[in-house]
Design an enzyme around this catalytic site. Sequence first.
Site, PDB file in Angstrom:
ATOM      1  N   GLY A  15       1.050  -1.382  -0.382  1.00  0.00           N
ATOM      2  CA  GLY A  15       0.177  -0.174   0.417  1.00  0.00           C
ATOM      3  C   GLY A  15       1.081   1.120   0.345  1.00  0.00           C
ATOM      4  O   GLY A  15       1.477   1.001   0.296  1.00  0.00           O
ATOM      5  N   ARG A  19      -2.798   8.807   4.100  1.00  0.00           N
ATOM      6  CA  ARG A  19      -2.725   8.889   4.852  1.00  0.00           C
ATOM      7  C   ARG A  19      -1.331   9.772   5.400  1.00  0.00           C
ATOM      8  O   ARG A  19      -1.416  11.032   6.961  1.00  0.00           O
ATOM      9  CB  ARG A  19      -3.581   8.314   6.336  1.00  0.00           C
ATOM     10  CG  ARG A  19      -4.695   8.812   5.536  1.00  0.00           C
ATOM     11  CD  ARG A  19      -5.639   8.126   6.507  1.00  0.00           C
ATOM     12  NE  ARG A  19      -5.817   6.370   5.893  1.00  0.00           N
ATOM     13  CZ  ARG A  19      -7.176   5.675   6.665  1.00  0.00           C
ATOM     14  NH1 ARG A  19      -7.434   5.757   8.238  1.00  0.00           N
ATOM     15  NH2 ARG A  19      -6.116   4.186   6.477  1.00  0.00           N
ATOM     16  N   GLY A 150     -13.652  -4.975  13.407  1.00  0.00           N
ATOM     17  CA  GLY A 150     -14.618  -6.381  11.751  1.00  0.00           C
ATOM     18  C   GLY A 150     -15.142  -6.804  14.116  1.00  0.00           C
ATOM     19  O   GLY A 150     -13.822  -7.449  14.218  1.00  0.00           O
TER      20      GLY A 150
END
Length: 485
Positions: A15, A19, A150
């Site tokens: 990735g 940010r 989650g």
Amino acid sequence: MSANRPAAVVVLAAGEGTRMKSATPKVLHTLCGRSLVGHVVAASRELDPEHLVVVVGHAREQVQAHLSEIDPDVRTAVQHEQKGTGHAVRTALEELSNGGVALDGTVIVVCGDTPLLTGETLQRLGAVHSADGNAVTVLSAEVPDATGYGRIVRDHASGAVTAIVEHKDASDAQRAIREINSGVFAFDARLLVDALGKVRTDNSQGEEYLTDVLGIVREAGHRVGAAVAGDHREILGINNRVQLAQARGLLNARLLERAMLAGVTVVDPASTFVDVSVSFEQDVTVHPGTQLLGATQVAAGAEVGPHSRLTDTSVGADAVVSFTVAEGARIGAGANVGPYAYLRPGTDLGPKSKAGAYVEMKNASIGEGTKVPHLSYVGDATIGEFTNIGAASVFVNYDGEAKHHTTVGSHCRTGSDNMFVAPVTIGDGAYTAAGSVITKDVPPGSLAVARGQQRNIEGWVARKRPGSAAAQAAAAARREPEGEQ
């Protein structure tokens, strides 16, 4: 070979990490002397996997170069387009398959931005996976506030995982669950390969989700379980610099606690910072405001700080180092350094030597018992044993084009405000007079005087500065003897 040795560990590090708002790829940001992905690779190595594969994508050349430096045996798999975690793992498995590797056993998947994850926790994940006979085992954690995570939904009777439900999709009862998914998994290799071929992309992102594998293997009749991390903070991922600073604080506290339990006194942990590669012996004292970085080693009984920064520096037993910056230096046993000393690379202080206040050294070997007490620069020099270098001395090592070496023997006494213009040698037992500029070799046992002869010009102030405070003071001093008669 460990019974729980995994066939492979796959680290997901493709990735971009937008940010972080940085030109540096997210996984190459550092904390406590090691990159994010470096921490994960180090923890993974504790499992002794047969294969360790890091999936790279964004800025892959930089990440691959870094991995080659820290662990040359790491394999990399390139995810040219970031199409989800499932696609990333499939890319890693294809890299192994193309290299002739047929996986059989356990595959552990970890995230490249979880620097607090320990090898011990990964070993426990593998052990639970094996003991419970799971097709998939999720590393979970029980957190004080599960908002946004989650949830792990279990079968009450068997403890098996029946679902991972995202927060936005969870019912009120499910939102009350505090056990969450970490994104770290152990898989049966063959079932993983088969399930990845069945993962669909009919979702809002059009990506292959690794979590979909859990449903696929469960529907095929295989068991999905979970292993709970001992400390929920281990699973923290880094997405911005606030989280990076928080993780740095947690890891630093962990390192200091380990040191203190091993016999190190850390006077103020809140203002003390260490890297993972720093080592201590017992009865070391670290004073407030100190940073110990790189491969710094501190031997028994030494005191470091306050307000010191040592990088790749060894400190000998019972040495005292205060208010000092040192890099690539060796400080001998019983040596005394500081305050406000600067030891640059190549400095080697012998036992019971001294580099005192406002002393800078570079590429200098200082013998046992030798003292450079204050206000001096020693560069490109060798000084013997039990010599004293006078205050405000400069080893003049640079002629504008090249560096030159100065040698000072043992048991020498050099005067204050000396300039040693290299290359020059001062013999054993020699003296140099204060204020001298030494440009020629001094034979052993000699006194070198290299300064102009003093000349006093009487009455100069009265003639050149009439009426000044100095002239008035001088006139008063001349009258005083007459008043005392």
